[in-house]
Design a protein around this motif. Sequence first.
Motif, PDB file in Angstrom:
ATOM      1  N   LEU A 217      20.340  18.066  31.250  1.00 52.61           N
ATOM      2  CA  LEU A 217      20.109  18.343  32.678  1.00 52.61           C
ATOM      3  C   LEU A 217      20.891  17.373  33.552  1.00 52.61           C
ATOM      4  N   TRP A 218      21.352  17.885  34.681  1.00 56.53           N
ATOM      5  CA  TRP A 218      21.800  17.051  35.797  1.00 56.53           C
ATOM      6  C   TRP A 218      21.067  17.491  37.060  1.00 56.53           C
ATOM      7  N   TRP A 219      20.524  16.526  37.790  1.00 64.03           N
ATOM      8  CA  TRP A 219      20.087  16.747  39.162  1.00 64.03           C
ATOM      9  C   TRP A 219      21.094  16.046  40.066  1.00 64.03           C
ATOM     10  N   LEU A 220      21.753  16.815  40.913  1.00 61.27           N
ATOM     11  CA  LEU A 220      22.747  16.278  41.836  1.00 61.27           C
ATOM     12  C   LEU A 220      22.234  16.431  43.262  1.00 61.27           C
ATOM     13  N   GLU A 221      21.998  15.314  43.926  1.00 62.14           N
ATOM     14  CA  GLU A 221      21.545  15.370  45.325  1.00 62.14           C
ATOM     15  C   GLU A 221      22.766  15.363  46.231  1.00 62.14           C
ATOM     16  N   ILE A 222      22.932  16.451  46.978  1.00 64.67           N
ATOM     17  CA  ILE A 222      24.097  16.626  47.843  1.00 64.67           C
ATOM     18  C   ILE A 222      23.672  16.454  49.296  1.00 64.67           C
ATOM     19  N   THR A 223      24.391  15.621  50.026  1.00 62.43           N
ATOM     20  CA  THR A 223      24.150  15.431  51.456  1.00 62.43           C
ATOM     21  C   THR A 223      25.352  15.946  52.226  1.00 62.43           C
ATOM     22  N   LEU A 224      25.128  16.942  53.060  1.00 65.22           N
ATOM     23  CA  LEU A 224      26.165  17.486  53.933  1.00 65.22           C
ATOM     24  C   LEU A 224      25.882  17.044  55.364  1.00 65.22           C
ATOM     25  N   THR A 225      26.913  16.554  56.029  1.00 66.58           N
ATOM     26  CA  THR A 225      26.749  16.044  57.395  1.00 66.58           C
ATOM     27  C   THR A 225      27.670  16.809  58.348  1.00 66.58           C
ATOM     28  N   GLY A 226      27.056  17.431  59.349  1.00 70.00           N
ATOM     29  CA  GLY A 226      27.809  18.160  60.364  1.00 70.00           C
ATOM     30  C   GLY A 226      27.464  17.641  61.737  1.00 70.00           C
ATOM     31  N   VAL A 306      30.488  22.067  39.962  1.00 75.64           N
ATOM     32  CA  VAL A 306      29.620  22.005  41.143  1.00 75.64           C
ATOM     33  C   VAL A 306      30.139  20.969  42.130  1.00 75.64           C
ATOM     34  N   GLU A 307      30.535  19.821  41.624  1.00 74.44           N
ATOM     35  CA  GLU A 307      31.021  18.779  42.527  1.00 74.44           C
ATOM     36  C   GLU A 307      32.311  19.207  43.218  1.00 74.44           C
ATOM     37  N   ARG A 308      33.219  19.839  42.476  1.00 71.74           N
ATOM     38  CA  ARG A 308      34.455  20.329  43.101  1.00 71.74           C
ATOM     39  C   ARG A 308      34.152  21.379  44.159  1.00 71.74           C
ATOM     40  N   ALA A 309      33.236  22.284  43.843  1.00 76.32           N
ATOM     41  CA  ALA A 309      32.893  23.343  44.796  1.00 76.32           C
ATOM     42  C   ALA A 309      32.266  22.778  46.060  1.00 76.32           C
ATOM     43  N   ALA A 310      31.386  21.796  45.903  1.00 75.64           N
ATOM     44  CA  ALA A 310      30.723  21.209  47.071  1.00 75.64           C
ATOM     45  C   ALA A 310      31.727  20.541  47.992  1.00 75.64           C
ATOM     46  N   HIS A 311      32.634  19.775  47.423  1.00 79.60           N
ATOM     47  CA  HIS A 311      33.637  19.099  48.263  1.00 79.60           C
ATOM     48  C   HIS A 311      34.583  20.114  48.918  1.00 79.60           C
ATOM     49  N   ALA A 312      34.907  21.195  48.202  1.00 79.53           N
ATOM     50  CA  ALA A 312      35.800  22.202  48.777  1.00 79.53           C
ATOM     51  C   ALA A 312      35.131  22.920  49.945  1.00 79.53           C
ATOM     52  N   VAL A 313      33.861  23.285  49.783  1.00 76.71           N
ATOM     53  CA  VAL A 313      33.128  23.939  50.873  1.00 76.71           C
ATOM     54  C   VAL A 313      33.030  23.003  52.076  1.00 76.71           C
ATOM     55  N   ALA A 314      32.717  21.750  51.830  1.00 75.50           N
ATOM     56  CA  ALA A 314      32.589  20.785  52.925  1.00 75.50           C
ATOM     57  C   ALA A 314      33.908  20.630  53.675  1.00 75.50           C
ATOM     58  N   ALA A 315      35.002  20.548  52.937  1.00 74.92           N
ATOM     59  CA  ALA A 315      36.308  20.397  53.585  1.00 74.92           C
ATOM     60  C   ALA A 315      36.642  21.614  54.435  1.00 74.92           C
ATOM     61  N   GLU A 316      36.331  22.800  53.929  1.00 81.36           N
ATOM     62  CA  GLU A 316      36.614  24.034  54.658  1.00 81.36           C
ATOM     63  C   GLU A 316      35.842  24.112  55.965  1.00 81.36           C
ATOM     64  N   LEU A 317      34.621  23.584  55.984  1.00 78.17           N
ATOM     65  CA  LEU A 317      33.764  23.666  57.171  1.00 78.17           C
ATOM     66  C   LEU A 317      33.774  22.404  58.023  1.00 78.17           C
ATOM     67  N   GLY A 318      34.543  21.409  57.624  1.00 79.99           N
ATOM     68  CA  GLY A 318      34.609  20.170  58.390  1.00 79.99           C
ATOM     69  C   GLY A 318      33.383  19.294  58.248  1.00 79.99           C
ATOM     70  N   LEU A 319      32.704  19.368  57.117  1.00 84.07           N
ATOM     71  CA  LEU A 319      31.477  18.607  56.881  1.00 84.07           C
ATOM     72  C   LEU A 319      31.743  17.349  56.064  1.00 84.07           C
ATOM     73  N   GLY A 320      30.946  16.330  56.306  1.00 85.87           N
ATOM     74  CA  GLY A 320      30.911  15.203  55.396  1.00 85.87           C
ATOM     75  C   GLY A 320      30.128  15.598  54.155  1.00 85.87           C
ATOM     76  N   CYS A 321      30.495  15.052  53.006  1.00 82.93           N
ATOM     77  CA  CYS A 321      29.835  15.422  51.761  1.00 82.93           C
ATOM     78  C   CYS A 321      29.721  14.213  50.840  1.00 82.93           C
ATOM     79  N   SER A 322      28.499  13.912  50.416  1.00 77.39           N
ATOM     80  CA  SER A 322      28.291  12.887  49.394  1.00 77.39           C
ATOM     81  C   SER A 322      27.394  13.467  48.310  1.00 77.39           C
ATOM     82  N   ILE A 323      27.617  13.042  47.066  1.00 74.79           N
ATOM     83  CA  ILE A 323      26.869  13.557  45.917  1.00 74.79           C
ATOM     84  C   ILE A 323      26.358  12.385  45.095  1.00 74.79           C
ATOM     85  N   GLU A 324      25.042  12.382  44.869  1.00 76.35           N
ATOM     86  CA  GLU A 324      24.418  11.315  44.079  1.00 76.35           C
ATOM     87  C   GLU A 324      23.633  11.925  42.919  1.00 76.35           C
TER      88      GLU A 324
END
Length: 416
Positions: A217-226, A306-324
Amino acid sequence: MSAPGENLRINSARLWDSLDQMAQIGPGVAGGCNRQTLTDADNAGRHLFKDWCEAAGMTMGVDTMGNMFATRAGTDPAALPVYMGSHLDTQPTGGRYDGVLGVLGALEVVRSLNDLGIRTKHPIVVTNWTNEEGARFAPAMLASGVFAGLHTQDYAYGRTDLEGKRFGDELARIGWVGDEPVGARKMHAMFELHIEQGPILEAEGKTIGVVTHGQGLWWLEITLTGKDAHTGSTPMNMRVNAGLGMARITERVHQIAMSHQPNAVGAVGQVTVFPNSRNVIPGKVVFTVDIRSPEQAKLDAMRAEVERAAHAVAAELGLGCSIEPVGHFDPVTFDPALVQVVRGAAERLGYSHMDIVSGAGHDACWINRVAPTVMVMCPCVGGLSHNEAEEISPEWAAAGADVLLHAVLEVAEVVA
Protein backbone atom coordinates in the motif's frame (compact mmCIF):
# COMPACT_ATOMS: atom_id res chain seq x y z
CA MET A 1 3.47 -30.15 16.84
CA SER A 2 0.39 -32.27 17.47
CA ALA A 3 -3.05 -31.17 16.34
CA PRO A 4 -6.03 -31.13 18.74
CA GLY A 5 -9.07 -33.31 18.13
CA GLU A 6 -11.60 -31.93 15.69
CA ASN A 7 -14.40 -32.13 18.25
CA LEU A 8 -13.12 -29.02 20.08
CA ARG A 9 -15.18 -25.87 19.49
CA ILE A 10 -15.40 -22.41 21.02
CA ASN A 11 -18.57 -21.18 22.74
CA SER A 12 -20.21 -19.46 19.77
CA ALA A 13 -23.06 -17.90 21.77
CA ARG A 14 -20.62 -16.31 24.23
CA LEU A 15 -18.49 -14.93 21.40
CA TRP A 16 -21.52 -13.37 19.70
CA ASP A 17 -22.67 -11.86 22.99
CA SER A 18 -19.22 -10.36 23.57
CA LEU A 19 -19.25 -8.80 20.10
CA ASP A 20 -22.65 -7.29 20.84
CA GLN A 21 -21.58 -5.90 24.21
CA MET A 22 -18.46 -4.27 22.74
CA ALA A 23 -20.58 -2.73 19.97
CA GLN A 24 -22.58 -0.81 22.59
CA ILE A 25 -19.42 1.22 23.34
CA GLY A 26 -18.97 4.01 20.83
CA PRO A 27 -22.13 3.22 18.88
CA GLY A 28 -22.55 4.71 15.43
CA VAL A 29 -25.68 6.37 14.12
CA ALA A 30 -26.74 3.49 11.84
CA GLY A 31 -26.07 0.31 13.79
CA GLY A 32 -22.28 0.28 13.58
CA CYS A 33 -19.55 1.82 15.71
CA ASN A 34 -17.59 5.05 16.07
CA ARG A 35 -14.85 4.05 18.48
CA GLN A 36 -11.91 5.92 17.02
CA THR A 37 -8.51 5.45 18.57
CA LEU A 38 -7.63 7.28 21.81
CA THR A 39 -11.14 8.69 22.24
CA ASP A 40 -13.21 8.26 25.39
CA ALA A 41 -15.05 5.44 23.63
CA ASP A 42 -11.76 3.69 22.89
CA ASN A 43 -10.86 4.06 26.56
CA ALA A 44 -14.14 2.47 27.62
CA GLY A 45 -13.69 -0.41 25.18
CA ARG A 46 -10.19 -1.02 26.49
CA HIS A 47 -11.42 -1.19 30.08
CA LEU A 48 -14.14 -3.68 29.16
CA PHE A 49 -11.60 -5.85 27.33
CA LYS A 50 -9.21 -5.66 30.31
CA ASP A 51 -11.98 -6.67 32.72
CA TRP A 52 -12.90 -9.65 30.55
CA CYS A 53 -9.28 -10.77 30.25
CA GLU A 54 -8.67 -10.58 33.98
CA ALA A 55 -11.91 -12.48 34.63
CA ALA A 56 -10.50 -15.20 32.35
CA GLY A 57 -7.41 -15.43 34.56
CA MET A 58 -5.03 -13.53 32.31
CA THR A 59 -2.55 -10.86 33.35
CA MET A 60 -2.54 -7.58 31.43
CA GLY A 61 0.58 -5.81 30.19
CA VAL A 62 0.62 -2.50 28.31
CA ASP A 63 3.49 -0.94 26.41
CA THR A 64 4.27 2.73 25.85
CA MET A 65 2.23 2.78 22.63
CA GLY A 66 -0.85 1.54 24.48
CA ASN A 67 -0.73 -1.94 22.96
CA MET A 68 -2.50 -4.35 25.33
CA PHE A 69 -1.18 -7.87 25.98
CA ALA A 70 -3.26 -10.30 28.06
CA THR A 71 -1.27 -13.43 28.95
CA ARG A 72 -2.47 -16.93 29.78
CA ALA A 73 0.47 -18.76 31.37
CA GLY A 74 2.00 -21.83 29.76
CA THR A 75 3.60 -24.77 31.52
CA ASP A 76 7.12 -23.91 30.27
CA PRO A 77 8.31 -20.52 31.57
CA ALA A 78 11.09 -20.49 28.95
CA ALA A 79 8.78 -21.06 25.98
CA LEU A 80 8.04 -18.03 23.79
CA PRO A 81 4.35 -17.03 23.75
CA VAL A 82 1.91 -17.59 20.92
CA TYR A 83 0.11 -14.31 20.17
CA MET A 84 -3.31 -13.73 18.66
CA GLY A 85 -5.37 -10.59 18.31
CA SER A 86 -6.23 -7.56 16.24
CA HIS A 87 -7.66 -4.11 17.15
CA LEU A 88 -10.63 -2.53 18.93
CA ASP A 89 -10.53 0.91 17.28
CA THR A 90 -12.94 1.60 14.41
CA GLN A 91 -13.54 3.95 11.52
CA PRO A 92 -15.76 7.02 12.19
CA THR A 93 -18.58 5.10 10.51
CA GLY A 94 -17.25 1.62 11.18
CA GLY A 95 -18.81 -1.77 11.59
CA ARG A 96 -19.08 -4.02 14.62
CA TYR A 97 -16.62 -6.68 13.49
CA ASP A 98 -13.64 -5.13 11.68
CA GLY A 99 -10.74 -5.82 14.05
CA VAL A 100 -13.03 -6.53 16.98
CA LEU A 101 -13.68 -10.11 15.88
CA GLY A 102 -9.94 -10.78 15.99
CA VAL A 103 -9.59 -9.51 19.54
CA LEU A 104 -12.74 -11.05 21.00
CA GLY A 105 -12.37 -14.24 18.99
CA ALA A 106 -8.91 -14.62 20.56
CA LEU A 107 -10.39 -13.93 24.01
CA GLU A 108 -13.02 -16.60 23.35
CA VAL A 109 -10.27 -19.09 22.49
CA VAL A 110 -8.78 -18.54 25.95
CA ARG A 111 -12.18 -18.73 27.65
CA SER A 112 -12.85 -22.02 25.86
CA LEU A 113 -9.46 -23.42 26.87
CA ASN A 114 -10.36 -22.56 30.46
CA ASP A 115 -13.73 -24.29 30.12
CA LEU A 116 -12.10 -27.40 28.69
CA GLY A 117 -9.22 -27.44 31.16
CA ILE A 118 -6.64 -27.45 28.36
CA ARG A 119 -3.07 -26.41 29.17
CA THR A 120 -0.38 -25.44 26.70
CA LYS A 121 3.39 -25.51 26.83
CA HIS A 122 3.67 -22.02 25.37
CA PRO A 123 1.96 -19.04 26.99
CA ILE A 124 -0.88 -17.58 24.94
CA VAL A 125 -1.27 -13.81 24.60
CA VAL A 126 -4.36 -11.92 23.40
CA THR A 127 -3.46 -8.54 21.90
CA ASN A 128 -5.24 -5.27 21.16
CA TRP A 129 -3.03 -3.19 18.87
CA THR A 130 -3.42 0.60 19.11
CA ASN A 131 -4.53 2.71 16.13
CA GLU A 132 -4.78 0.05 13.46
CA GLU A 133 -7.31 2.02 11.45
CA GLY A 134 -5.34 5.22 10.99
CA ALA A 135 -8.65 7.07 10.66
CA ARG A 136 -7.78 9.63 13.33
CA PHE A 137 -3.98 9.42 13.31
CA ALA A 138 -2.25 8.44 10.07
CA PRO A 139 -0.65 6.11 9.19
CA ALA A 140 -2.65 2.96 9.80
CA MET A 141 -1.18 0.13 11.92
CA LEU A 142 0.78 2.81 13.75
CA ALA A 143 1.51 1.04 17.06
CA SER A 144 2.29 -2.35 15.53
CA GLY A 145 4.57 -0.45 13.15
CA VAL A 146 6.49 0.98 16.12
CA PHE A 147 6.56 -2.50 17.68
CA ALA A 148 8.10 -3.93 14.50
CA GLY A 149 10.64 -1.10 14.15
CA LEU A 150 9.07 0.57 11.12
CA HIS A 151 8.42 3.84 12.99
CA THR A 152 10.02 5.49 15.98
CA GLN A 153 7.93 6.18 19.04
CA ASP A 154 8.71 9.89 18.72
CA TYR A 155 7.27 9.84 15.19
CA ALA A 156 4.13 8.10 16.43
CA TYR A 157 3.68 10.41 19.41
CA GLY A 158 3.95 13.42 17.12
CA ARG A 159 1.18 12.38 14.72
CA THR A 160 -1.77 14.78 14.81
CA ASP A 161 -5.48 14.46 14.06
CA LEU A 162 -7.54 16.96 12.06
CA GLU A 163 -7.92 19.11 15.19
CA GLY A 164 -4.16 19.22 15.75
CA LYS A 165 -4.22 16.93 18.80
CA ARG A 166 -1.08 14.81 19.20
CA PHE A 167 -1.18 11.03 19.46
CA GLY A 168 1.12 11.01 22.49
CA ASP A 169 -0.97 13.58 24.34
CA GLU A 170 -4.22 11.73 23.65
CA LEU A 171 -2.73 8.40 24.71
CA ALA A 172 -1.74 9.96 28.02
CA ARG A 173 -5.10 11.71 28.37
CA ILE A 174 -7.04 8.44 28.33
CA GLY A 175 -4.51 6.78 30.64
CA TRP A 176 -3.06 4.03 28.44
CA VAL A 177 0.66 4.83 28.37
CA GLY A 178 2.06 1.56 29.66
CA ASP A 179 5.44 0.86 31.19
CA GLU A 180 6.71 -1.79 28.76
CA PRO A 181 9.19 -0.73 26.05
CA VAL A 182 7.62 -1.14 22.62
CA GLY A 183 8.89 -4.18 20.74
CA ALA A 184 10.59 -5.79 23.74
CA ARG A 185 8.29 -8.81 23.61
CA LYS A 186 9.40 -11.85 21.62
CA MET A 187 6.91 -14.09 19.85
CA HIS A 188 6.83 -17.75 18.94
CA ALA A 189 4.07 -16.98 16.42
CA MET A 190 1.29 -14.47 15.77
CA PHE A 191 -2.25 -15.20 14.50
CA GLU A 192 -4.80 -12.60 13.43
CA LEU A 193 -8.46 -13.47 12.83
CA HIS A 194 -10.32 -10.91 10.73
CA ILE A 195 -13.34 -10.46 8.51
CA GLU A 196 -12.38 -10.48 4.84
CA GLN A 197 -13.59 -6.91 4.12
CA GLY A 198 -14.15 -8.02 0.56
CA PRO A 199 -16.66 -10.16 -1.41
CA ILE A 200 -14.54 -13.14 -2.49
CA LEU A 201 -15.24 -15.71 0.24
CA GLU A 202 -18.99 -15.15 0.17
CA ALA A 203 -19.08 -15.22 -3.64
CA GLU A 204 -17.09 -18.47 -3.70
CA GLY A 205 -19.20 -20.05 -0.95
CA LYS A 206 -16.20 -20.54 1.35
CA THR A 207 -16.31 -20.22 5.13
CA ILE A 208 -12.59 -19.72 5.81
CA GLY A 209 -9.95 -17.69 4.03
CA VAL A 210 -6.40 -18.97 4.51
CA VAL A 211 -4.41 -15.76 4.03
CA THR A 212 -1.17 -16.39 2.17
CA HIS A 213 -0.24 -12.81 1.23
CA GLY A 214 -1.15 -9.20 1.92
CA GLN A 215 -1.30 -6.31 -0.51
CA GLY A 216 1.27 -3.55 -0.40
CA LEU A 217 0.00 0.00 0.00
CA TRP A 218 0.85 3.64 -0.51
CA TRP A 219 -1.11 6.51 1.00
CA LEU A 220 -0.13 9.72 -0.79
CA GLU A 221 -1.40 12.98 0.71
CA ILE A 222 -1.68 15.55 -2.08
CA THR A 223 -2.04 19.27 -1.38
CA LEU A 224 -3.21 21.47 -4.25
CA THR A 225 -3.02 25.23 -3.81
CA GLY A 226 -4.97 27.67 -5.97
CA LYS A 227 -6.83 30.89 -5.20
CA ASP A 228 -10.04 31.42 -3.22
CA ALA A 229 -12.47 33.42 -5.35
CA HIS A 230 -16.17 34.18 -5.71
CA THR A 231 -18.00 31.48 -7.67
CA GLY A 232 -20.36 33.98 -9.28
CA SER A 233 -18.13 36.86 -10.27
CA THR A 234 -14.87 35.13 -11.28
CA PRO A 235 -14.69 34.36 -15.03
CA MET A 236 -14.10 30.71 -15.87
CA ASN A 237 -10.85 31.41 -17.68
CA MET A 238 -9.43 33.33 -14.68
CA ARG A 239 -10.00 30.68 -12.00
CA VAL A 240 -7.25 28.78 -10.17
CA ASN A 241 -9.52 26.02 -8.91
CA ALA A 242 -7.94 23.50 -6.54
CA GLY A 243 -11.21 21.53 -6.47
CA LEU A 244 -11.07 21.01 -10.22
CA GLY A 245 -7.52 19.75 -9.87
CA MET A 246 -8.59 17.20 -7.29
CA ALA A 247 -11.43 16.01 -9.52
CA ARG A 248 -9.09 15.43 -12.45
CA ILE A 249 -6.53 13.64 -10.31
CA THR A 250 -9.29 11.44 -8.84
CA GLU A 251 -10.20 10.31 -12.35
CA ARG A 252 -6.53 9.67 -13.18
CA VAL A 253 -6.10 7.51 -10.06
CA HIS A 254 -8.97 5.32 -11.25
CA GLN A 255 -7.52 5.08 -14.75
CA ILE A 256 -4.07 4.18 -13.43
CA ALA A 257 -5.44 1.38 -11.24
CA MET A 258 -7.50 0.02 -14.14
CA SER A 259 -4.45 0.03 -16.40
CA HIS A 260 -2.62 -2.28 -13.97
CA GLN A 261 -5.30 -4.98 -13.72
CA PRO A 262 -5.47 -7.57 -12.32
CA ASN A 263 -4.41 -7.24 -8.68
CA ALA A 264 -4.34 -3.46 -8.39
CA VAL A 265 -6.72 -0.94 -6.80
CA GLY A 266 -6.76 2.80 -6.25
CA ALA A 267 -9.05 5.56 -5.03
CA VAL A 268 -9.17 8.96 -3.36
CA GLY A 269 -10.38 8.66 0.23
CA GLN A 270 -10.04 11.47 2.75
CA VAL A 271 -10.69 14.98 1.36
CA THR A 272 -10.45 18.38 3.05
CA VAL A 273 -11.51 21.42 1.05
CA PHE A 274 -10.68 25.03 1.98
CA PRO A 275 -12.54 27.23 2.66
CA ASN A 276 -15.38 24.75 2.03
CA SER A 277 -18.01 27.42 1.39
CA ARG A 278 -20.89 27.17 -1.08
CA ASN A 279 -19.98 30.29 -3.02
CA VAL A 280 -16.18 30.20 -2.88
CA ILE A 281 -13.98 28.46 -5.45
CA PRO A 282 -11.68 26.15 -3.43
CA GLY A 283 -8.29 27.72 -2.96
CA LYS A 284 -6.79 24.65 -1.36
CA VAL A 285 -7.58 20.93 -1.26
CA VAL A 286 -5.81 18.24 0.75
CA PHE A 287 -6.69 14.66 -0.14
CA THR A 288 -5.28 11.15 0.20
CA VAL A 289 -4.74 8.69 -2.63
CA ASP A 290 -4.84 5.01 -1.61
CA ILE A 291 -3.17 2.58 -4.04
CA ARG A 292 -2.61 -1.14 -3.38
CA SER A 293 -1.28 -4.29 -5.02
CA PRO A 294 0.22 -7.60 -3.87
CA GLU A 295 2.83 -7.17 -6.62
CA GLN A 296 5.76 -4.89 -5.79
CA ALA A 297 6.40 -3.84 -9.40
CA LYS A 298 2.80 -2.74 -9.90
CA LEU A 299 2.74 -0.88 -6.60
CA ASP A 300 5.91 1.03 -7.47
CA ALA A 301 4.67 1.82 -10.97
CA MET A 302 1.30 3.10 -9.78
CA ARG A 303 2.90 5.42 -7.24
CA ALA A 304 5.16 6.94 -9.90
CA GLU A 305 2.27 7.36 -12.33
CA VAL A 306 0.00 8.99 -9.73
CA GLU A 307 2.70 11.48 -8.79
CA ARG A 308 3.40 12.33 -12.44
CA ALA A 309 -0.31 12.76 -13.13
CA ALA A 310 -0.83 15.01 -10.11
CA HIS A 311 2.01 17.33 -11.05
CA ALA A 312 0.85 17.43 -14.68
CA VAL A 313 -2.72 18.35 -13.71
CA ALA A 314 -1.46 21.01 -11.31
CA ALA A 315 0.79 22.54 -13.96
CA GLU A 316 -2.05 22.62 -16.49
CA LEU A 317 -4.34 24.46 -14.05
CA GLY A 318 -1.72 26.74 -12.51
CA LEU A 319 -1.91 25.08 -9.09
CA GLY A 320 0.75 24.49 -6.50
CA CYS A 321 1.22 20.79 -5.79
CA SER A 322 2.98 18.93 -2.99
CA ILE A 323 2.86 15.18 -2.29
CA GLU A 324 3.69 13.54 1.03
CA PRO A 325 3.67 9.77 1.63
CA VAL A 326 1.70 9.26 4.88
CA GLY A 327 1.41 5.47 4.87
CA HIS A 328 3.22 2.58 3.25
CA PHE A 329 3.97 -1.09 3.45
CA ASP A 330 5.37 -3.52 0.92
CA PRO A 331 3.47 -6.66 -0.15
CA VAL A 332 3.55 -9.36 2.52
CA THR A 333 4.14 -13.12 2.34
CA PHE A 334 2.88 -14.81 5.49
CA ASP A 335 4.76 -17.68 7.13
CA PRO A 336 4.28 -20.80 4.94
CA ALA A 337 4.37 -23.22 7.89
CA LEU A 338 1.67 -21.29 9.74
CA VAL A 339 -0.38 -21.02 6.55
CA GLN A 340 -0.37 -24.81 6.41
CA VAL A 341 -1.38 -24.99 10.09
CA VAL A 342 -4.43 -22.82 9.38
CA ARG A 343 -5.29 -24.77 6.24
CA GLY A 344 -5.02 -28.05 8.14
CA ALA A 345 -7.23 -26.76 10.96
CA ALA A 346 -9.94 -25.76 8.50
CA GLU A 347 -9.77 -29.16 6.83
CA ARG A 348 -9.96 -31.09 10.10
CA LEU A 349 -12.97 -29.06 11.19
CA GLY A 350 -14.72 -29.65 7.88
CA TYR A 351 -14.98 -25.96 6.95
CA SER A 352 -14.86 -25.03 3.28
CA HIS A 353 -11.81 -22.87 2.66
CA MET A 354 -9.62 -21.25 0.05
CA ASP A 355 -6.31 -19.42 -0.12
CA ILE A 356 -6.78 -15.66 -0.30
CA VAL A 357 -4.75 -12.43 -0.49
CA SER A 358 -5.69 -9.78 2.04
CA GLY A 359 -6.88 -6.67 0.26
CA ALA A 360 -6.57 -4.52 3.39
CA GLY A 361 -3.64 -3.72 5.63
CA HIS A 362 -3.52 -5.34 9.06
CA ASP A 363 -1.28 -5.35 12.12
CA ALA A 364 -0.17 -8.84 11.05
CA CYS A 365 1.51 -7.24 8.02
CA TRP A 366 3.96 -5.45 10.33
CA ILE A 367 4.35 -8.20 12.92
CA ASN A 368 5.24 -10.56 10.06
CA ARG A 369 8.58 -8.72 9.93
CA VAL A 370 9.58 -9.75 13.46
CA ALA A 371 7.83 -13.09 14.04
CA PRO A 372 6.18 -15.92 12.08
CA THR A 373 2.68 -14.62 11.33
CA VAL A 374 -0.50 -15.69 9.57
CA MET A 375 -4.11 -14.53 9.19
CA VAL A 376 -7.46 -16.34 9.24
CA MET A 377 -10.46 -14.74 7.53
CA CYS A 378 -14.21 -15.28 7.54
CA PRO A 379 -16.69 -13.79 5.05
CA CYS A 380 -18.66 -10.58 5.46
CA VAL A 381 -21.99 -9.94 3.77
CA GLY A 382 -21.56 -8.38 0.34
CA GLY A 383 -17.90 -7.74 1.11
CA LEU A 384 -18.96 -4.55 2.87
CA SER A 385 -16.66 -3.07 5.53
CA HIS A 386 -15.62 0.37 6.82
CA ASN A 387 -19.36 0.93 6.84
CA GLU A 388 -21.93 0.78 9.62
CA ALA A 389 -23.88 -1.79 7.59
CA GLU A 390 -20.97 -4.26 7.86
CA GLU A 391 -22.41 -7.68 8.72
CA ILE A 392 -21.28 -11.23 9.43
CA SER A 393 -23.18 -14.26 10.70
CA PRO A 394 -22.73 -15.94 14.09
CA GLU A 395 -21.79 -19.10 12.20
CA TRP A 396 -19.01 -17.35 10.28
CA ALA A 397 -17.66 -15.80 13.47
CA ALA A 398 -17.68 -19.18 15.22
CA ALA A 399 -15.98 -20.92 12.31
CA GLY A 400 -13.16 -18.39 12.24
CA ALA A 401 -12.66 -18.67 16.00
CA ASP A 402 -12.76 -22.48 15.80
CA VAL A 403 -9.97 -22.47 13.22
CA LEU A 404 -8.05 -20.00 15.37
CA LEU A 405 -8.49 -22.29 18.39
CA HIS A 406 -7.16 -25.34 16.58
CA ALA A 407 -4.29 -23.52 14.89
CA VAL A 408 -3.14 -21.87 18.11
CA LEU A 409 -3.36 -25.12 20.07
CA GLU A 410 -1.22 -26.90 17.47
CA VAL A 411 1.49 -24.25 17.69
CA ALA A 412 1.25 -23.64 21.46
CA GLU A 413 1.44 -27.42 22.07
CA VAL A 414 -1.18 -29.06 24.24
CA VAL A 415 0.11 -30.54 27.50
CA ALA A 416 -1.55 -33.76 28.56
